[in-house]
Design an enzyme around this catalytic site. Structure first.
Site, PDB file in Angstrom:
ATOM      1  N   ASP A   8       0.750  -1.400  -0.141  1.00 39.73           N
ATOM      2  CA  ASP A   8       0.088   0.087  -0.059  1.00 39.73           C
ATOM      3  C   ASP A   8       0.965   1.234   0.062  1.00 39.73           C
ATOM      4  O   ASP A   8       1.731   1.548   0.926  1.00 39.73           O
ATOM      5  CB  ASP A   8      -0.924   0.180   1.197  1.00 39.73           C
ATOM      6  CG  ASP A   8      -1.632  -1.227   1.229  1.00 39.73           C
ATOM      7  OD1 ASP A   8      -1.254  -2.228   1.320  1.00 39.73           O
ATOM      8  OD2 ASP A   8      -2.944  -1.211   1.478  1.00 39.73           O
ATOM      9  N   ASN A  40      -4.157   4.150  -1.321  1.00 37.87           N
ATOM     10  CA  ASN A  40      -4.128   5.335  -0.388  1.00 37.87           C
ATOM     11  C   ASN A  40      -2.961   6.423  -1.170  1.00 37.87           C
ATOM     12  O   ASN A  40      -2.588   6.960  -0.063  1.00 37.87           O
ATOM     13  CB  ASN A  40      -3.666   4.992   1.210  1.00 37.87           C
ATOM     14  CG  ASN A  40      -5.125   4.705   1.891  1.00 37.87           C
ATOM     15  OD1 ASN A  40      -6.153   5.070   1.407  1.00 37.87           O
ATOM     16  ND2 ASN A  40      -5.037   3.514   2.476  1.00 37.87           N
ATOM     17  N   HIS A  68     -10.462   1.733   0.090  1.00 38.99           N
ATOM     18  CA  HIS A  68     -10.447   3.173  -0.085  1.00 38.99           C
ATOM     19  C   HIS A  68     -10.533   3.874  -1.780  1.00 38.99           C
ATOM     20  O   HIS A  68     -10.385   4.919  -1.954  1.00 38.99           O
ATOM     21  CB  HIS A  68      -9.441   3.716   0.491  1.00 38.99           C
ATOM     22  CG  HIS A  68      -9.533   3.700   2.077  1.00 38.99           C
ATOM     23  ND1 HIS A  68      -8.458   3.614   2.859  1.00 38.99           N
ATOM     24  CD2 HIS A  68     -10.429   3.642   2.736  1.00 38.99           C
ATOM     25  CE1 HIS A  68      -8.861   3.682   4.035  1.00 38.99           C
ATOM     26  NE2 HIS A  68      -9.943   3.468   3.957  1.00 38.99           N
ATOM     27  N   HIS A 149      -6.980  -7.911  -0.471  1.00 34.91           N
ATOM     28  CA  HIS A 149      -7.025  -6.652   0.405  1.00 34.91           C
ATOM     29  C   HIS A 149      -7.883  -6.847   1.742  1.00 34.91           C
ATOM     30  O   HIS A 149      -9.166  -6.843   1.714  1.00 34.91           O
ATOM     31  CB  HIS A 149      -7.588  -5.322  -0.164  1.00 34.91           C
ATOM     32  CG  HIS A 149      -6.953  -4.259   0.319  1.00 34.91           C
ATOM     33  ND1 HIS A 149      -5.809  -3.475   0.138  1.00 34.91           N
ATOM     34  CD2 HIS A 149      -7.789  -3.209   0.987  1.00 34.91           C
ATOM     35  CE1 HIS A 149      -5.896  -2.401   0.887  1.00 34.91           C
ATOM     36  NE2 HIS A 149      -7.148  -2.182   1.362  1.00 34.91           N
ATOM     37  N   HIS A 176      -0.421  -2.481   6.246  1.00 36.12           N
ATOM     38  CA  HIS A 176       0.399  -1.462   6.058  1.00 36.12           C
ATOM     39  C   HIS A 176       1.718  -2.278   6.812  1.00 36.12           C
ATOM     40  O   HIS A 176       2.522  -1.247   7.134  1.00 36.12           O
ATOM     41  CB  HIS A 176       0.019  -0.300   6.793  1.00 36.12           C
ATOM     42  CG  HIS A 176      -0.749   0.414   5.625  1.00 36.12           C
ATOM     43  ND1 HIS A 176      -0.953   1.691   5.435  1.00 36.12           N
ATOM     44  CD2 HIS A 176      -1.855   0.228   4.910  1.00 36.12           C
ATOM     45  CE1 HIS A 176      -1.968   2.244   4.723  1.00 36.12           C
ATOM     46  NE2 HIS A 176      -2.455   1.041   4.270  1.00 36.12           N
TER      47      HIS A 176
END
Length: 256
Positions: A8, A40, A68, A149, A176
């Site tokens: 990410d 992101n 997102h 994800h 992350h």
């Protein structure tokens, strides 16, 4: 074939880190294909065309995303274009802009890339096991790569066992934090629970630490801001037999 897959990307600092390190990594691992999760990559959150273009200009061939991906409405029309190099999770609602799978032609062989989102502790989406089955029925490419994800490590592991021998590589994104469990399953599927982050080193998952602490300590609304440089990149490098589709080698990548 040699594959690089980076985790990410968080904000401008993450994009800059990819621009700085990716050319070197591609040379080091003689990468034939480079995939980056960019959900992101826009400052704040989400992805927009400038942040996606920054990753493509740095050397990414394809960008995967996650929960997102739809935060920036200005990207919707681009996602719907058939040649858009950005994927969204395939098990999002069918009316969602974009596509969840791409097939890349390398002349001698093809590579299919599937983007999925987990069901555990995530926004509602279709069953990822059923979605994977449906998509795999449509694919004849020997090499199949999956970005799952998701939040739950157990769900990612279960999915890897479920798809072992049916896909070449399954990587986890979203948390992350790079995990230390890269491996090759018994039937040839390469795996890591989470690729990690391309983003600010001195942060809480890419966010300024003081803001994350304020949110966790006081439980009041806080407007998150991405932390500044210095930043790192993390992910994996994998060697895959393009004839059998099995992963031969997988190794963690981390640079800062």
């Amino acid at each position: 074939m040699n594959l690089l897959f980076l985790g990410d990307v968080v904000g401008s600092a993450g994009c800059e880190a990819v621009q700085r390190f990716l050319p070197q990594l591609k040379r080091q691992y003689a990468a034939d294909l480079t995939i980056v999760n960019g959900e992101n990559s826009a400052d704040g959150n989400g992805i927009h065309r400038p942040s996606a273009q920054a990753l493509l200009d740095a050397g990414a061939d394809l960008i995967t995303t996650g929960n997102h991906v739809l935060r920036r409405a200005e990207i919707y029309d681009w996602l719907d274009q058939p040649d858009c190099p950005v994927l969204r999770p395939a098990n999002m609602h069918p009316t969602t802009p974009g596509r969840g799978m791409a097939v890349l032609d390398f002349l001698r062989y093809q590579v299919a890339v599937i983007n999925l989102m987990g069901n555990a502790y995530m926004d509602y989406c279709g069953n990822l096991f059923d979605t994977a089955d449906t998509l795999l029925e449509q694919i004849s490419a020997p090499v199949i790569v999956v970005d799952l994800h998701g939040e739950a490590t157990s769900e990612k592991l279960a999915m890897a066992h479920y798809l072992d021998g049916r896909v070449s590589l399954l990587v986890g994104t979203h948390t992350h934090v790079q995990t230390a469990d890269e491996q090759i399953f018994p039937h040839g599927t390469g795996y890591i629970t989470d690729l990690g982050m391309c983003g600010p080193v001195n942060s809480v998952l890419g966010i300024k630490p003081e803001l994350a602490i304020r949110k966790m300590r006081g439980n009041l609304p806080v407007r998150f801001e991405n932390a500044p440089n210095p930043a790192c990149v993390s992910g994996i490098a994998a060697a895959i037999d393009e004839k059998t589709g099995k992963t031969i080698k997988i190794a963690r990548v981390f640079m800062k």
